[in-house]
Design a protein around this motif. Structure first.
Motif, PDB file in Angstrom:
ATOM      1  N   SER A   1      49.293  41.688 122.445  1.00 43.04           N
ATOM      2  CA  SER A   1      48.235  41.611 121.433  1.00 43.04           C
ATOM      3  C   SER A   1      47.731  43.002 121.061  1.00 43.04           C
ATOM      4  O   SER A   1      47.546  43.311 119.878  1.00 43.04           O
ATOM      5  N   ASP A   2      47.523  43.840 122.071  1.00 40.78           N
ATOM      6  CA  ASP A   2      47.055  45.200 121.801  1.00 40.78           C
ATOM      7  C   ASP A   2      48.082  45.982 121.001  1.00 40.78           C
ATOM      8  O   ASP A   2      47.734  46.764 120.119  1.00 40.78           O
TER       9      ASP A   2
ATOM     10  N   LEU B   1      52.702  52.696 123.708  1.00 39.04           N
ATOM     11  CA  LEU B   1      51.843  51.658 124.277  1.00 39.04           C
ATOM     12  C   LEU B   1      52.631  50.603 125.039  1.00 39.04           C
ATOM     13  O   LEU B   1      52.148  49.485 125.230  1.00 39.04           O
TER      14      LEU B   1
ATOM     15  N   GLY C   1      50.930  48.215 127.477  1.00 37.63           N
ATOM     16  CA  GLY C   1      49.786  47.423 127.025  1.00 37.63           C
ATOM     17  C   GLY C   1      50.180  45.980 126.767  1.00 37.63           C
ATOM     18  O   GLY C   1      51.355  45.611 126.802  1.00 37.63           O
ATOM     19  N   SER C   2      49.183  45.162 126.492  1.00 38.57           N
ATOM     20  CA  SER C   2      49.461  43.755 126.182  1.00 38.57           C
ATOM     21  C   SER C   2      50.119  43.655 124.811  1.00 38.57           C
ATOM     22  O   SER C   2      49.985  44.550 123.971  1.00 38.57           O
TER      23      SER C   2
ATOM     24  N   ARG D   1      48.072  44.806 117.375  1.00 36.99           N
ATOM     25  CA  ARG D   1      46.844  45.325 116.748  1.00 36.99           C
ATOM     26  C   ARG D   1      46.986  46.810 116.437  1.00 36.99           C
ATOM     27  O   ARG D   1      46.685  47.262 115.330  1.00 36.99           O
ATOM     28  N   ALA D   2      47.461  47.602 117.412  1.00 27.50           N
ATOM     29  CA  ALA D   2      47.585  49.055 117.243  1.00 27.50           C
ATOM     30  C   ALA D   2      48.602  49.415 116.164  1.00 27.50           C
ATOM     31  O   ALA D   2      48.476  50.447 115.501  1.00 27.50           O
TER      32      ALA D   2
END
Length: 123
Positions: A21-22, A15, A18-19, A25-26
């Motif tokens: 935050s993402d 990832l 991705g951001s 979270r992931a």
């Protein structure tokens, strides 16, 4: 369950675009506050990421050294011109890159840097 070690490194690689935050979270570094809202645990994520990369923040067991092999003091001093410098050794430990942005949160006798788009852990 929060990812650690090789699993965490694989998720970061997967990832990478991705951001932040993402990604947090992931990787499972999320908890639910009393009001039902989500709290992203950036500090735990970054500590686990450092550990997965072989850097320990524990009692002298890790690298914890800056340029020239000097032990990091984890203390910053306001300079004569009023600037407060966070050195390269610290930003490298968190894998920060030029252009990464942080929101400055001022508290009583404290300054907190929160990644832009991230959740502040202590509200």
């Amino acid at each position: 369950m929060a990812l650690t070690g090789p699993d965490l490194l694989a998720k970061v690689k997967e990832l990478g675009d991705g951001s932040k935050s993402d990604l947090v979270r992931a990787a499972g570094y999320v908890s639910i506050k009393k009001d039902g809202s989500e709290r992203l645990n950036f500090t735990a994520f970054y500590e686990a990421l450092l550990e997965a990369k072989g850097v320990s923040l524990g009692d002298g067991g890790g690298n914890g050294k800056g340029k020239g092999g000097r032990r990091l003091s984890y203390v910053a001093t306001v300079q004569g011109n009023g600037n407060l410098l966070v050195g390269k050794a610290y930003t490298a430990m968190l894998d920060l890159r030029p252009g990464d942005e942080f929101e400055i949160k001022l508290g009583r006798k404290q300054i907190r840097l929160v990644p832009v788009g991230g959740a502040d852990e202590e509200e």
